[in-house]
Design a protein around this motif. Structure first.
Motif, PDB file in Angstrom:
ATOM      1  N   ASP A   1       0.821  -1.209   0.000  1.00  0.00           N
ATOM      2  CA  ASP A   1       0.000   0.000   0.000  1.00  0.00           C
ATOM      3  C   ASP A   1       0.857   1.262   0.000  1.00  0.00           C
ATOM      4  O   ASP A   1       0.492   2.272  -0.621  1.00  0.00           O
ATOM      5  CB  ASP A   1      -0.936   0.009   1.201  1.00  0.00           C
ATOM      6  CG  ASP A   1      -2.114  -0.948   1.020  1.00  0.00           C
ATOM      7  OD1 ASP A   1      -2.243  -1.526  -0.079  1.00  0.00           O
ATOM      8  OD2 ASP A   1      -2.891  -1.115   1.974  1.00  0.00           O
ATOM      9  N   THR A   2       1.992   1.229   0.689  1.00  0.00           N
ATOM     10  CA  THR A   2       2.892   2.388   0.669  1.00  0.00           C
ATOM     11  C   THR A   2       3.347   2.681  -0.751  1.00  0.00           C
ATOM     12  O   THR A   2       3.283   3.830  -1.211  1.00  0.00           O
ATOM     13  CB  THR A   2       4.118   2.136   1.567  1.00  0.00           C
ATOM     14  OG1 THR A   2       3.691   2.001   2.923  1.00  0.00           O
ATOM     15  CG2 THR A   2       5.120   3.278   1.463  1.00  0.00           C
ATOM     16  N   LEU A   3       3.786   1.665  -1.456  1.00  0.00           N
ATOM     17  CA  LEU A   3       4.256   1.861  -2.818  1.00  0.00           C
ATOM     18  C   LEU A   3       3.117   2.262  -3.748  1.00  0.00           C
ATOM     19  O   LEU A   3       3.303   3.120  -4.622  1.00  0.00           O
ATOM     20  CB  LEU A   3       4.935   0.584  -3.321  1.00  0.00           C
ATOM     21  CG  LEU A   3       5.626   0.664  -4.679  1.00  0.00           C
ATOM     22  CD1 LEU A   3       6.626   1.814  -4.734  1.00  0.00           C
ATOM     23  CD2 LEU A   3       6.331  -0.661  -4.992  1.00  0.00           C
ATOM     24  N   ALA A   4       1.942   1.702  -3.531  1.00  0.00           N
ATOM     25  CA  ALA A   4       0.798   2.056  -4.372  1.00  0.00           C
ATOM     26  C   ALA A   4       0.448   3.537  -4.229  1.00  0.00           C
ATOM     27  O   ALA A   4       0.175   4.226  -5.223  1.00  0.00           O
ATOM     28  CB  ALA A   4      -0.402   1.190  -4.009  1.00  0.00           C
ATOM     29  N   ILE A   5       0.475   4.043  -3.005  1.00  0.00           N
ATOM     30  CA  ILE A   5       0.170   5.464  -2.788  1.00  0.00           C
ATOM     31  C   ILE A   5       1.259   6.346  -3.379  1.00  0.00           C
ATOM     32  O   ILE A   5       0.970   7.371  -4.012  1.00  0.00           O
ATOM     33  CB  ILE A   5      -0.044   5.740  -1.290  1.00  0.00           C
ATOM     34  CG1 ILE A   5      -1.365   5.113  -0.823  1.00  0.00           C
ATOM     35  CG2 ILE A   5      -0.023   7.247  -0.998  1.00  0.00           C
ATOM     36  CD1 ILE A   5      -1.609   5.201   0.672  1.00  0.00           C
ATOM     37  N   LEU A   6       2.508   5.973  -3.200  1.00  0.00           N
ATOM     38  CA  LEU A   6       3.602   6.758  -3.765  1.00  0.00           C
ATOM     39  C   LEU A   6       3.478   6.829  -5.294  1.00  0.00           C
ATOM     40  O   LEU A   6       3.646   7.903  -5.897  1.00  0.00           O
ATOM     41  CB  LEU A   6       4.950   6.158  -3.377  1.00  0.00           C
ATOM     42  CG  LEU A   6       5.352   6.270  -1.915  1.00  0.00           C
ATOM     43  CD1 LEU A   6       6.638   5.490  -1.649  1.00  0.00           C
ATOM     44  CD2 LEU A   6       5.526   7.731  -1.514  1.00  0.00           C
ATOM     45  N   ARG A   7       3.174   5.715  -5.923  1.00  0.00           N
ATOM     46  CA  ARG A   7       3.032   5.695  -7.377  1.00  0.00           C
ATOM     47  C   ARG A   7       1.822   6.504  -7.826  1.00  0.00           C
ATOM     48  O   ARG A   7       1.885   7.270  -8.791  1.00  0.00           O
ATOM     49  CB  ARG A   7       2.924   4.256  -7.862  1.00  0.00           C
ATOM     50  CG  ARG A   7       4.252   3.497  -7.844  1.00  0.00           C
ATOM     51  CD  ARG A   7       4.060   2.025  -8.124  1.00  0.00           C
ATOM     52  NE  ARG A   7       5.344   1.349  -8.347  1.00  0.00           N
ATOM     53  CZ  ARG A   7       5.509   0.031  -8.287  1.00  0.00           C
ATOM     54  NH1 ARG A   7       4.468  -0.773  -8.015  1.00  0.00           N
ATOM     55  NH2 ARG A   7       6.701  -0.497  -8.495  1.00  0.00           N
ATOM     56  N   ASP A   8       0.703   6.338  -7.122  1.00  0.00           N
ATOM     57  CA  ASP A   8      -0.516   7.055  -7.488  1.00  0.00           C
ATOM     58  C   ASP A   8      -0.334   8.559  -7.354  1.00  0.00           C
ATOM     59  O   ASP A   8      -0.714   9.334  -8.256  1.00  0.00           O
ATOM     60  CB  ASP A   8      -1.668   6.581  -6.606  1.00  0.00           C
ATOM     61  CG  ASP A   8      -2.967   7.285  -6.935  1.00  0.00           C
ATOM     62  OD1 ASP A   8      -3.452   7.142  -8.075  1.00  0.00           O
ATOM     63  OD2 ASP A   8      -3.499   7.990  -6.048  1.00  0.00           O
ATOM     64  N   GLU A   9       0.250   8.997  -6.248  1.00  0.00           N
ATOM     65  CA  GLU A   9       0.450  10.429  -6.025  1.00  0.00           C
ATOM     66  C   GLU A   9       1.399  11.021  -7.066  1.00  0.00           C
ATOM     67  O   GLU A   9       1.202  12.128  -7.550  1.00  0.00           O
ATOM     68  CB  GLU A   9       0.978  10.673  -4.617  1.00  0.00           C
ATOM     69  CG  GLU A   9      -0.062  10.519  -3.531  1.00  0.00           C
ATOM     70  CD  GLU A   9      -1.032  11.690  -3.491  1.00  0.00           C
ATOM     71  OE1 GLU A   9      -0.706  12.765  -4.035  1.00  0.00           O
ATOM     72  OE2 GLU A   9      -2.120  11.519  -2.928  1.00  0.00           O
ATOM     73  N   THR A  10       2.435  10.277  -7.402  1.00  0.00           N
ATOM     74  CA  THR A  10       3.397  10.760  -8.391  1.00  0.00           C
ATOM     75  C   THR A  10       2.751  10.847  -9.770  1.00  0.00           C
ATOM     76  O   THR A  10       2.947  11.824 -10.506  1.00  0.00           O
ATOM     77  CB  THR A  10       4.627   9.845  -8.436  1.00  0.00           C
ATOM     78  OG1 THR A  10       5.238   9.812  -7.144  1.00  0.00           O
ATOM     79  CG2 THR A  10       5.646  10.345  -9.454  1.00  0.00           C
TER      80      THR A  10
END
Length: 265
Positions: A142-151
């Motif tokens: 989930d951390t990586l998913a949010i980082l990718r989505d926000e970017t």
């Protein structure tokens, strides 16, 4: 001041008493450390972090960040990103956070609030240009998913995965997004070979070192209360791991710190 010593990129000076701090800072200097960042865990205590930054000295720099740790998201109201950015408008504040996701402590019903807080802190980091200090525990996906989505949706922003204890997929994903990775005393623990494997492969220009004191004291101080000067023990293990001399490792990681924490001048 041109700094040539180590930088503890993540400590919690608010866990030490006012009476203890002078001796702790003196030991920190003796250990070859000339800079540290005391990290915020509650936005309601931002002024306390700023006060700790007044411990700054010509030959031992002290900065702070402001933010709310995911373990504390239910304890206080979450300001909007503009308010956090305004709170960070102070020369002693060099980063936002720590924020992120913690599924080890956080129950399932708290996770949506952790996600919201994480995204608001990302927005504040983007608004200010200050790096976001990210805490992630048992929440790699989930951390990586949010980082990718926000970017993808809103553009890149500077960030650091602190106290790295996750898997290689999170490391690769964070690095691909331009992030930095910091290692704590965990990297010295006998059962942390997977963390050392990641540390060995992090690009030379993306690696930082920290204590997360007063927690996670490195070997040979494991089991004791950690303090900023103990970052030297972790640095020595990582330098050897990467085939570097201690001085070269200190120079490299402090240069990386300065490149990421651009307000830490």
């Amino acid at each position: 001041m041109t700094r040539t010593g180590l930088t503890d990129s993540h400590c919690h000076l608010d866990h030490f008493s006012d009476g203890e701090l002078p001796e702790i800072l003196a030991r920190t200097q003796q250990a070859g450390v000339d800079g540290m960042v005391t990290i915020g865990t509650r936005l309601s205590r931002a002024q306390q972090q700023k006060k700790l930054a007044t411990l700054d000295q010509p030959d031992l720099r002290v900065w702070c960040t402001i933010g709310t740790h995911p373990d504390h998201v239910t304890e206080e109201d979450l300001p909007d990103a503009a308010t956090i950015a305004a709170m960070a408008d102070d020369p002693c504040v060099v980063g936002i956070g720590e924020s992120g996701l913690d599924y080890f402590h956080g129950q399932a019903d708290v996770r949506p609030l952790q996600h919201e807080s994480f995204r608001v802190h990302i927005d504040a980091a983007r608004r200010t240009g200050l790096p976001l200090v990210i805490h992630t525990r048992e929440a790699d996906e989930d951390t990586l998913a949010i980082l990718r989505d926000e970017t993808t949706r809103n553009g890149a922003f500077p960030f650091l995965i602190h106290c790295f204890s996750s898997g290689p997929e999170l490391a690769r994903g964070a690095l691909a997004l331009g992030g930095y990775i910091s290692f704590s005393g965990i990297a010295t623990f006998s059962r942390a070979q997977s963390v050392r494997d990641v540390a060995k492969d992090v690009p030379a220009d993306r690696l930082l070192v920290e204590t997360d004191s007063p927690y996670l004291a490195p070997v040979p101080r494991r089991g004791k209360r950690n303090e900023p000067g103990y970052v030297a023990y972790t640095a020595r293990v990582l330098a050897e791991l990467r085939g570097m001399e201690d001085a070269a490792f200190a120079e490299m990681t402090t240069a990386n710190f300065s490149r990421l924490f651009t307000q830490a001048v």
